[in-house]
Enzyme design. Sequence first.
Site, PDB file in Angstrom:
ATOM      1  CB  THR A  40      71.246  11.341  56.667  1.00 36.36           C
ATOM      2  OG1 THR A  40      71.886  10.208  56.161  1.00 36.36           O
ATOM      3  CG2 THR A  40      69.804  11.062  56.925  1.00 36.36           C
ATOM      4  CG  ASP A  56      67.782  12.116  53.138  1.00 36.43           C
ATOM      5  OD1 ASP A  56      68.575  11.999  52.197  1.00 36.43           O
ATOM      6  OD2 ASP A  56      68.069  11.815  54.319  1.00 36.43           O
ATOM      7  NE  ARG A  58      70.875  12.469  46.708  1.00 34.77           N
ATOM      8  CZ  ARG A  58      71.021  13.657  46.120  1.00 34.77           C
ATOM      9  NH1 ARG A  58      71.945  14.502  46.556  1.00 34.77           N
ATOM     10  NH2 ARG A  58      70.233  14.011  45.124  1.00 34.77           N
ATOM     11  CE  LYS A  72      69.262   8.158  54.041  1.00 36.62           C
ATOM     12  NZ  LYS A  72      69.897   9.451  53.809  1.00 36.62           N
ATOM     13  N   GLY A  86      74.866   8.485  59.280  1.00 36.41           N
ATOM     14  CA  GLY A  86      76.246   8.053  59.465  1.00 36.41           C
ATOM     15  C   GLY A  86      76.530   6.912  58.512  1.00 36.41           C
ATOM     16  CB  SER A 168      75.254  16.091  55.906  1.00 39.28           C
ATOM     17  OG  SER A 168      74.305  15.423  55.089  1.00 39.28           O
ATOM     18  CG  ASP A 205      73.146  18.173  53.059  1.00 35.35           C
ATOM     19  OD1 ASP A 205      72.836  17.048  53.498  1.00 35.35           O
ATOM     20  OD2 ASP A 205      74.315  18.566  52.923  1.00 35.35           O
ATOM     21  CB  SER A 208      69.762  15.200  52.297  1.00 39.56           C
ATOM     22  OG  SER A 208      70.571  15.339  53.429  1.00 39.56           O
TER      23      SER A 208
END
Lengths: 273, 235
Positions: A40, A56, A58, A72, A86, A168, A205, A208
């Site tokens: 994330t 985000d 995803r 999220k 996580g 991430s 990234d 995400s």
Amino acid sequence: MSRFEESAPARGGFSYDLCKRNEMLMQKGLKPSSYLKTGTTIVGLVFQDGVILGADTRATEGPIVADKNCEKIHYMAPNIYCCGAGTAADTEAVTDMVSSQLKLHRFHTGRESRVVTALTLLKSHLFSYQGHVSAALVLGGVDVTGPHLHTIYPHGSTDTLPFATMGSGSLAAMAIFESKYREGLTRDEGVKLVAEAICSGIFNDLGSGSNVDVCVITKGKREYLRNYMLPNPRTYVSEKGYSFSKKTEVLLTKITPLRELVEVIEGGDAMEE
Amino acid sequence: MGDSQYSFSLTTFSPSGKLVQIEHALTAVGSGQTSLGIKASNGVVIATEKKLPSILVDEASVQKIQTLTPNIGVVYSGMGPDSRVLVRKSRKQAEQYYRLYKEPIPVTQLVRETATVMQEFTQSGGVRPFGVSLLVAGYDDKGPQLYQVDPSGSYFSWKASAMGKNVSNAKTFLEKRYTEEMELDDAVHTAILTLKEGFEGQISGKNIEIGMIGNDRIFKVLSPSEVEDYLQEAE
């Protein structure tokens, strides 16, 4: 209902009863079930009137995108929200549980929940599970003592910061914050900066992607801007549409009901003395 | 009387088929302060006397009517500390229901679970029954509802009910005054008049408490000044 109560450990700490069994099974070749890791970008910052949280949308399961538009940013209290990175199940369950505890606490005290209360409930829970509950959280809210922003790590340590990123994509987002953050941002500047940081995570990234969710919390008010930005729309749609070619013959049209409608009879459970 | 030999143990029936401890609990309720509830066509109102033991007690710190969930409230007659325990348990059960089913608990379910707790204390060792009767007022998808729960664990749905000291007079008064088409404001006035019937001394916003829930499905306890407004209208 009583089984639900019994599932929480009676004395603190993780119950390691099944670890030996798991080790034995793994030696025999059983692969542990894979869980949904969110991979994330989540961010938060404090601006002049309160806090802004961003995330985000995803959710990944290894190299596959499992959910293109997941949520999220979780509700904790009317004045407190929490972003989670996580393992998705862990963040959902832990924020749900603490949200429930905060609600009961509000009933008992008759007061608005404080961010430090949510913080302490979350970190004690995560610490007692020694990092096995893989939830990295950005907690933000406004209470009587002012606006607060905290990060919580899976092992139970916390930080109190004016701006924070986790997940991430945190390095990509932090790069934006470090160069552009200053104290006393207005609401629009803050939202723009948060969206920029999330976009930086989305584009740089792999873990995400998809859309940007933003949540603005100020004293007495919160705005949950779901899908504030959609920088990844689906652009290719076939012009021909999806229809059968002319050579197809329709042989039979039949409608089969899948389920019979069940009549609910009003009766209830009259209490007899 | 032959019952007295069986009155010490909660879990023993008397020869007449009664559990004497529960009878005594009901007596404790009957000597508590009067409380009542009225179900109107568009809401429910519950009210109680708030007689404090001395004028030195800070009445703003005492709240007899409690909220269990945003759309369910409760008032008691009998022992205050016992009611606090029940309120705490009920709130927790409502919250657990929500966590499990992601649905606000229906009024009947919450009443049933509270009644179950009260019944457990009439059949366990080493505990005594609760010395309170509760009036639970709520508004859910089935409309406005009013339930009374007794120390034995039995519960009833009422259109209007009273408990505590002045119960027979209050119930007679309510029987005369109650109509099915009554609206919430009329119900509040009727509740005030009923309380006034048996009230010793001067009734005011500081020695009664009123809680109500309307179509908005939000239970609220009226502040002393709001109670005063209703009192003046009822004059």
